[in-house]
Each structure stands twice: as C-alpha cells, then as structure tokens.
Write an enzyme that holds these catalytic residues in place. Structure first.
Site, PDB file in Angstrom:
ATOM      1  N   GLU A   1      60.967  38.053  15.172  1.00  0.00           N
ATOM      2  CA  GLU A   1      61.140  39.008  16.267  1.00  0.00           C
ATOM      3  C   GLU A   1      61.961  40.214  15.799  1.00  0.00           C
ATOM      4  O   GLU A   1      62.991  40.069  15.158  1.00  0.00           O
ATOM      5  CB  GLU A   1      61.862  38.312  17.429  1.00  0.00           C
TER       6      GLU A   1
ATOM      7  N   LYS B   1      55.598  41.173  25.082  1.00  0.00           N
ATOM      8  CA  LYS B   1      56.289  40.052  25.718  1.00  0.00           C
ATOM      9  C   LYS B   1      56.237  40.166  27.236  1.00  0.00           C
ATOM     10  O   LYS B   1      56.577  41.194  27.816  1.00  0.00           O
ATOM     11  CB  LYS B   1      57.742  39.992  25.232  1.00  0.00           C
TER      12      LYS B   1
ATOM     13  N   CYS C   1      60.223  34.365  21.319  1.00  0.00           N
ATOM     14  CA  CYS C   1      61.581  33.852  21.535  1.00  0.00           C
ATOM     15  C   CYS C   1      61.680  32.997  22.792  1.00  0.00           C
ATOM     16  O   CYS C   1      61.172  31.885  22.848  1.00  0.00           O
ATOM     17  CB  CYS C   1      62.559  35.026  21.573  1.00  0.00           C
TER      18      CYS C   1
END
Length: 485
Positions: free
Chosen positions: A258, A314, A366
């Site tokens: 990330e 995301k 994540c």
C-alpha cells in the site's frame, strides 16, 4: 445498583473474560479460552438487572479492547505526532466507546430476553451485536470472537457460514458448557455436534487451476515518519526498484504494498515505467498508490504496469486515518487529525476486477480485509485475493499478527489464495485452507517469492455471504423474546 460481593465477582469475571478473548487471537492463539470467556460472562447473568448486565458487558469490552487493541496507542503516539497524555486520553476514549457495544448488547439481552432460553438467546444476541459493531459508524469488526478459530477444529465451518457462524458456535459452546457443568446432560448432544460435524465437512470447496502463478511480494520497510518527505520518496523509489530487479526474472506477478511510492500516480508513473522497462513482457507489477482524479479527489488505489488491465480504488476507508469525520470541526484541532493523506475519497462499491498475469484479482486494501462481506463479494468475481497494506502504523505491537489472522480467515471463508504485501510485515502467501504457505520476517527490507493457484468454484459462504448466520442468530434470539413477552 449495590455492589454486593456476588455482583463484584461477576464484574471481575468480565474483566478476566476480556483478557481471555484477546489471548484467543494472534499472536497468542489460545483459541480454547474463547468458550471459557463466554462461560464467565454467561454464568449468573440472568440474576442481574439490565443496568447491572450493561456494566458487566461494558467492563468486558474495556478489558478486551484495552488488551486487544493496544496498538491504537502506538498509532496515535508514535506516528500521529501526539504527546503521551493526549495519546492516552484518545486511546481510552476509543476503548470506552467501543465497549458500549457490549454494554448495549447485554442491556438489551437482559431487558427483553427470558432466562428460560438463555443459552440460545445469549448466543443470538452476541452475534447480532457483532454485526452491529461491523457496520455502525462505518464499523470496526476487529476481534470478533470467531476470528480466532482459523486453526481450531471449528475451522471447517468457516467456508460454510463465515466468521459470524464461528462466533455463534463459540458462544454456544460457552453457554452449553456452562449448562453441562450444571448437570444439564442434554447439552452434551448439541455441544458434540458443534465440534464433530466439521470433521465431516469438506476441507476445500474450490479447485485449483492446472498451472501455478509465480509471485514476488516486496517489503520495503521504510520508516513511516520519513515516508512522506522528499527524501522518503527518493528512498522508496530506489528501494522498490532495486528489489524488483532482484525478482524480475522469477515472477509472473510482482506486488508492492500500500502506497509503496509516497506520491500521487502521475508523479509515480516515470518510476514505474523505468521499472517496467526491465521486466519481461509477460510480467505484471501491481502497487498501492495515491490516485488524483480530474475533480481533485484523492483515492487509495492499486494500479499496475506490464501485463495488467484496470485499477482499483479503496471502497471502505479508515475513519481518522483516511478521512476525517466532522472535518470542519476537527481539522487542525490536534496534529493527529492532520495525518498525511487523511482526505481520501471512497471508491465505488462495484468495480471491474483487475486482470494481472492472466488471473482475475480481487483487491482488498489494508483495513478492507477485515470485512467478510466485502471480501466475499470480491472473491466471487476473482481467482485470487490480493491485499496490500501499510502495517507500519502498528509498530512492534500485536496488531500485525491480528491483521494477518483475519486475512487467513478470509482465505478459508472463500477458498481462495490470499497474497499479502505489507510495508514492514507481515508479508505472506496464504492458501485456500487459511494456512500460511510462507511469510517474510517483520521489520526487514526483503521480498517473498512463491506460487499461488487461481481457484475455481465458490464456497457456500462466498455464494450466500453472512446473512444465513445472521438469520440463524435471529432465530436463536426469537424464543427468548417470545417467552419474555
């Protein structure tokens, strides 16, 4: 609400149960303590008033989140530019507010459920409380009871009903065990079924493709406090370029973590193009990156070069870390609310899966990997689950181990490999049974190479999601509600 010796003992049991629940999770993995913790909460609960029950539940939550999410202090103090007193206050506020979920669950249970059906209705109420915690105020499904059972005899239930079914069965084990200790011998039969049925369930519901995909997972181990400086950008570009050169000839898919390059995508393109020039034509490289669109919105994203199609933005953002609730009030109030890149926009719920190295990618960036429904949606349309993460925020705490354990459960639930690249660990390859194939050492600049198989088919959980477990929990709760009326 007098503090009698019996009530004080119950409150002490709640604190012990909270600590026991933390010990069921990684890195301790004493999963057998879970039913004991539930038993400590369940025994004597029917003798309490709703307010007393709420206090017992709240103290359990305080003990659980103080011990189990101690990494929050590390994130706020070590990386959020916050002094010790304020970091302690914010961590305590976080813990006490989260503990209210258990206070509310216990109050509602005692207020509306009959003791006659306690062993079933308590389990149903518990799981519905976990569902509420997963979604209310963006949700925080960390330390769900069932998350600790990926290595237990109950593990084969996960592809059937997911983490909420595991939670339900663990809580039922605790309540049935308590009844068994009271010489309610009939409780032995459902207790045996919970633990013996999974022995007859399939270990794997999906099938692998004939040829494996070679993968290289890179771990740059860059200091978080240096990362977003000009020097940090140069170090990141050099580190990941050098690691990629080492693995280029032995990988079909190369994965950077990330925000591996701490810059927006337009700034990163020259770096990625130079790296791509030294890759074989069939090799794909994926990296976490910050995207800036034409409307001046930032997205936490995954993009690729080489044998790659598409990108991913995301969907489920971290409050305070990636966006700031009540921004007009809180922005600038303290340094913690001004973290780098804390103004991300949310990606679309429906995104076309990425294609890389000939396989279809289900992305989870994540924090997203802890959401079972979200990952199941991605798994239904993909061959492999790819998760990139920046676990540097956890420091040398138990957080990365808990995060990895939840990623393992997502692999087991969906019968998919999970390949996981993190900034400083724990980088890992996880097979469809939730087992670690290999992992890289934490806090090292390194890479992990291995293979995964694109998986075909779907588990029952991938097909249905969590709603059957939620329905089962509701049905267990219903007789207690009817009896109370």
């Amino acid at each position: 609400m007098g503090l009698t010796p019996t009530f004080a003992l119950q409150l002490l049991a709640a604190l012990v149960a909270g600590g026991f629940t933390t010990l069921t999770a990684s890195p301790f993995e004493l999963w057998w303590l879970g039913p004991i913790a539930i038993g400590l909460l369940y025994v004597g609960l029917h003798t309490l008033s709703p307010v007393q029950a709420a206090l017992k539940g709240w103290l359990y939550g305080v003990a659980l989140f103080t011990s189990g999410t101690s990494w929050v202090y590390v994130s706020i103090h070590d990386y959020g530019y916050t002094g010790v007193p304020l970091a302690v206050f914010l961590t305590a506020l976080f813990v006490t507010v989260l503990a209210l979920f258990f206070a509310g669950t216990f109050w509602l249970y005692r207020r509306f459920c009959s003791p006659r059906w306690a062993l079933a209705s308590f389990a149903g109420a518990w799981v519905l409380g976990e569902v509420l915690r997963t979604y209310l105020f963006t949700g925080f499904p960390w330390l769900l009871v069932g998350s600790s059972y990926v290595d237990s005899p109950l593990a084969n239930w996960a592809p059937v009903g997911g983490v909420y079914l595991l939670s339900l069965l663990v809580v039922l084990t605790g309540t049935l065990g308590a009844e068994l200790l009271r010489r309610q011998w009939w409780a032995a039969l459902p207790l045996a079924a919970i633990w013996l049925v999974p022995l007859a369930l399939p270990a794997l519901w999906t099938t692998p493709a004939s040829e494996p995909t070679r993968v290289a997972l890179l771990q740059g181990n860059l200091p978080q406090l240096l990362k977003w400086t000009p020097e940090g950008q140069r170090v990141a570009a050099n580190t990941y370029s050098d690691l990629t050169r080492r693995v280029a000839d032995d990988a079909d898919l190369i994965l950077w973590p990330e925000t591996a390059l701490p810059m927006i995508d337009s700034q990163a393109r020259p770096v990625l193009e130079r790296v791509q020039a030294n890759l074989p034509p069939s090799t794909a490289l994926l990296t976490g990156i910050v995207q800036l669109d034409e409307n001046n919105r930032y997205f936490n994203s995954v993009i690729g070069v080489g044998n790659v199609e598409g990108s991913y933005q995301k969907e489920h953002l971290v409050p305070f870390g990636e966006y700031l609730p009540l921004e007009s009030v809180l922005r600038g109030a303290i340094d913690f609310f001004d973290l780098p890149m804390s103004s991300f926009s949310k990606g679309a719920s429906e995104q076309t899966p990425m294609q890389a190295a000939g396989v279809t990618i289900g992305n989870a960036i994540c924090y997203e990997i802890i959401y079972p429904q979200l990952v199941a949606r991605r798994a239904a349309d993909s061959d492999v689950i790819v998760t990139v993460s920046n676990d540097t925020w956890f420091g040398a705490s138990i957080g990365p181990h808990q995060h990895l354990q939840m990623a393992r459960l997502r692999a087991l639930e969906n019968g998919r490999y999970v390949v996981r690249a993190t900034s400083n660990g724990i980088t890992a390859i996880i097979n469809p049974r939730g087992e670690l194939v290999d992992s890289a050492a934490q806090f090292e600049t390194t890479y992990l190479t291995g293979e995964f198989y694109a998986m075909e088919g779907a588990t029952p959980f991938t097909r249905t999601g969590s709603w059957p477990a939620w329905l089962f929990a509701g049905l267990l709760l219903l007789p207690g509600l009817i009896r109370k009326r």
